[in-house]
Write an enzyme that holds these catalytic residues in place. Structure first.
Site, short mmCIF file in Angstrom:
data_model
loop_
_atom_site.label_atom_id
_atom_site.label_comp_id
_atom_site.label_asym_id
_atom_site.label_seq_id
_atom_site.Cartn_x
_atom_site.Cartn_y
_atom_site.Cartn_z
N GLU A 1 -25.19 -14.90 -23.08
CA GLU A 1 -25.84 -15.43 -21.89
C GLU A 1 -26.93 -16.47 -22.15
O GLU A 1 -27.13 -17.37 -21.36
CB GLU A 1 -26.44 -14.28 -21.06
N SER B 1 16.55 2.39 3.58
CA SER B 1 16.95 1.86 4.89
C SER B 1 15.78 1.43 5.76
O SER B 1 16.00 0.83 6.82
CB SER B 1 17.78 2.92 5.64
#
Length: 822
Positions: free
Chosen positions: A188, A456
């Site tokens: 960082e 289905s």
């Protein structure tokens, strides 16, 4: 002294010094005091210029001067206004105007440049004096807030999230290993110990990236700490400027060790863990003081994008970020004397589900909380946790209780390997009303995990593809069994031939006639069936693979019977679109985020759109016709709702490859007030059986069985205190009713033959669809095996050769036709 003609002139200005004069020699004269005499003009039209005695230029006509004629000739061409210059030309005027404009522009630029340097400096010093820096002690206290989740009423508590022990654990910098500190600094802010709290280069780079439309970045650790401490995270230059000023002031007034300690105790690492101690527990199940260099680099790499660079979320991305951190540590000489090539990514880490937080909801509600939290994280989880916001979900507390009771009641005494998942949605908003992902909520969420072939329940999308082409629910297709369609043999359950060769779509939907829907899918186009499902809400891709197609992109005829697997949450979304009469809503768990004083911070905004047609009327008509085709299914399956309430529904079953057993069973249906989808299956591809409460025997599960009774019991409970609502008026597309059967021949007095029964006669094939249409699609079944019978007339769907109901799809396998009989 020689003069003009006829004599001499006295020296100009009188006698020279030293010359005799009246009364003797004159005193010396000062040249600076000498007067200037004017010589008389030679001609009246020629004025004489003033001349010094020391210099004389002869005029025209004088000795040594130009002749008068030449002078006169030089002025002969001059216009009126003796000696005046000619006016500037148009080109000269333009050049003069341009010079004036550019002179003004240059002066303006000089002023702006000066202000550009001076104004920020002045603003910086003013802000430095006026703005107070956050105190680390107060920041630590502010971070210890609990986030509470509520049901949709905003009052009933669903669960909480807070760090382990009731609050995040504060640790001293001396308790954090140096290699962990260095890993964070390398990732960082490598210049943390020497910078002024901000980086000129970082700010310039961030501005340049934002100008190009990319993410800004460039913040130092001190700036990040300021952002977390103040809770201000707006993407504005004003916020960034304030952050820089406060970072400088904090660096001047607060010890760097104190800043780093505060940062490591507050920054968010993902998995709900804020602070390095909570992160060590969340990722590795240990205290921060016991973290290795490799583990510290994993945590450091996650800071920038904690929700993405979690090894459980994106292992490849996490490793790439880890490599970056190790490289930066090597460049700074922070590898504790070790060689970079000797350091390996940690082989083990703790999974997220083991990182439990106190106060979290239990059972199925834990997964609701996780889903709502995942949506809330898009608005910045660190800020939500810092401010202790209230997360208001879409879940109806009463409906959730009713769903859990319906599942618990019907799953009691059933085989232990059975699993179920249920999603109940509000058709008007897409909000999740009730949700069941698993029994304990700690493991797999079956609404999202794995892929299940819907069987289905996919037939309504075949009907929609036909409706978009003007083929109504009264259109007929060959519903006899068996049939060879697209070079593949398809069967109905038990070779059901009740619907005959002219089987109407609506009747085929009620009886779940496979062959009729395969014929229809081929007729309207297999890709158009997939498109209708995508439009309803099935995602077009899972990761990078197309959902409703084979590996090579070809859509097989088995799509009509739900061959291709989907997530239950996605099928629920698609059915909800039909319940909303074609209006597509985003399925969501988060209603809003609220401060403790009731101020709404974020609220869900539904981005609705028509699903099937840009025309609102046409879109509604298509969805309403699809609904009409399913109105008789629940009654036909023995699952009608109480009070003769209108309901559209469809059941479904998926079979196991090379077997006459089933692996997945479904029931999906809706009224205007609620849409609910239920799945039942197992973790693996296993035959599913249920203990029939009426017979006490284990029997094969079909859609109308266990999924159906869970669906019916929950729907009845939820709708018990609600008025019966009817669907909108039905306006048919194309043919709504099947053509009448052919009239029997008239009886001749001489003919004593009894006419055949019309209902048992075999009409000619439908003119709309050939009995055995051909297609280039891949075959989805092959002849030879006898299909299992279904008491509700539903044929299990051909298994997908690439994957089973409870497994993730194996995209590396080459598609092949399933075994016979499907």
């Amino acid at each position: 002294m020689p003069g003009g003609p006829g004599g001499t002139f006295p020296p100009p200005g009188g006698p020279r010094p030293g010359m005799p004069g009246p009364g003797g020699p004159l005193p010396p004269r000062q040249p600076a005091e000498e007067p200037t005499n004017l010589l008389p003009p030679l001609h009246e039209d020629q004025p004489r210029e003033p001349e010094l005695l020391t210099h004389y230029e002869p005029l025209p006509g004088e000795p040594g001067g130009p002749p008068l004629a030449e002078h006169a000739h030089a002025h002969a061409d001059e216009p009126d206004g003796e000696g005046d210059e000619a006016p500037p030309t148009e080109g000269e005027q333009r050049r003069m105007r341009r010079k004036k404009i550019w002179r003004r522009v240059r002066r303006t630029c000089y002023v702006l440049v000066a202000l550009g340097f001076i104004a920020p400096i002045v603003a910086f010093f003013v802000g430095y004096q006026m703005w107070d820096i956050p105190q680390p002690e107060q920041v630590a206290l502010d971070q210890q807030q609990t986030v509470t989740f509520y049901y949709s009423d905003g009052q009933t508590e669903l669960g909480k999230i807070q760090p382990e022990g009731g609050a995040r654990t504060q640790v001293k910098l001396d308790d954090i290993p140096k290699h962990v500190q260095n890993a964070v600094l390398a990732a960082e802010n490598p210049t943390f110990w020497s910078d002024d709290g901000f980086s000129y280069r970082g700010i310039a780079g961030a501005v340049w990236r934002q100008v190009r439309g990319k993410e800004g970045g460039g913040s130092t650790i001190t700036q990040q700490y300021i952002k977390v401490a103040t809770g201000k995270d707006e993407k504005t230059y004003t916020r960034k400027f304030r952050e820089v000023v406060l970072a400088k002031k904090m660096s001047d007034q607060v010890d760097k060790r104190t800043i780093l300690e505060g940062y490591l105790n507050t920054i968010y690492f993902g998995r709900g863990a804020s602070g390095i101690q909570a992160a060590a527990k969340a990722y590795f199940g240990k205290d921060v003081k016991n973290l290795t260099l490799e583990e510290g680099a994993v945590l450091a790499g996650a800071i920038q994008m904690p929700s993405q660079w979690d090894p459980e979320v994106d292992l490849a991305g996490a490793k790439e970020r880890w490599d970056y951190v190790i490289k930066r540590m090597d460049e700074q000489g922070w590898l504790d004397g070790r060689k970079r090539g000797e350091i390996q990514y940690p082989g083990t880490w703790q999974t997220a589900d083991k990182w439990q937080t106190q106060g979290m909801a239990d059972g199925p509600r834990m997964q609701i909380q996780r889903r709502a939290k995942a949506e809330a994280e898009k608005f910045g989880w660190p800020q939500i946790q810092q401010q202790g916001l209230k997360v208001i979900t879409t879940i109806d507390a009463k409906a959730q209780q009713q769903l859990e009771e319906a599942v618990t009641k019907n799953m009691a005494g059933q085989p232990e390997e059975l699993r179920t998942a249920v999603v109940s949605l509000d058709p008007k908003t897409g909000a999740v009303i009730a949700y069941y992902g698993s029994k304990d909520g700690k493991g797999m969420d079956y609404n999202w995990a794995g892929l299940r072939s819907p069987g289905s329940t996919f037939k309504p999308f075949v009907a929609i593809a036909g409706l978009k082409q003007g083929k109504g629910i009264g259109s007929t297709y060959d519903g006899t069994s068996p049939q060879t369609i697209s070079n593949t043999q398809f069967r109905n359950s038990g070779n059901d031939n009740r619907c005959g060769k002219d089987c109407p779509v609506k009747e085929a939907m009620k009886l779940s006639i496979n062959t009729a829907f395969v014929n229809m899918a081929v007729d309207v186009g297999l890709k158009n069936v997939a498109k209708a499902a995508y439009e309803a809400g099935i995602p077009q891709k899972y990761e990078k693979t197309e959902v409703l197609a084979a590996q090579d992109g070809v859509v097989g005829a088995g799509i009509a019977l739900g061959q291709y697997p989907v997530h239950p949450i996605d099928l629920a979304t698609a059915f909800n679109t039909l319940a909303a009469e074609g209006t597509k809503h985003k399925t969501h768990f988060l209603q809003k985020l609220v401060k403790q004083d009731g101020t709404v911070v974020h609220q869900f905004i539904d981005q609705i759109e028509p699903a099937f047609d840009p025309s609102a009327d046409k879109n509604q008509q298509i969805a309403r016709n699809a609904t009409e085709s399913m109105l008789q299914v629940a009654q036909s399956s023995g699952l009608p709702l109480k009070g003769n309430r209108p309901v559209a529904a469809k059941s479904g079953t998926h079979g196991i490859e090379n077997s006459d057993r089933n692996s997945d069973a479904w029931m999906a249906g809706y009224t205007p007030q609620v849409s609910t989808t239920v799945w039942v299956g197992t973790d693996k591809t296993l035959p599913i059986k249920w203990r029939n409460p009426q017979t006490g025997r284990l029997e094969d599960i079909y859609g109308k069985h266990l999924p159906g009774v869970i669906w019916r019991d929950y729907m009845n409970a939820y709708l018990a205190d609600k008025q019966v609502e009817k669907f909108s008026s039905f306006k048919a597309i194309g043919r709504a009713d099947p053509p009448p059967p052919p009239s029997p021949p008239k009886k001749d007095d001489k003919d004593e033959t009894t006419p055949s029964n019309p209902t048992s006669s075999t009409p000619p094939p439908s003119s709309q669809t050939p009995a055995n249409p051909t297609s280039s699609a891949n075959p989805t079944s092959s002849p030879g095996r006898k299909p299992p019978r279904s008491s509700d007339g539903e044929e299990p769907v051909p298994p997908n050769p690439n994957h089973g109901g409870g497994r993730l799809p194996d995209r590396d396998r080459t598609p092949k036709p399933p075994e016979e009989g499907w």
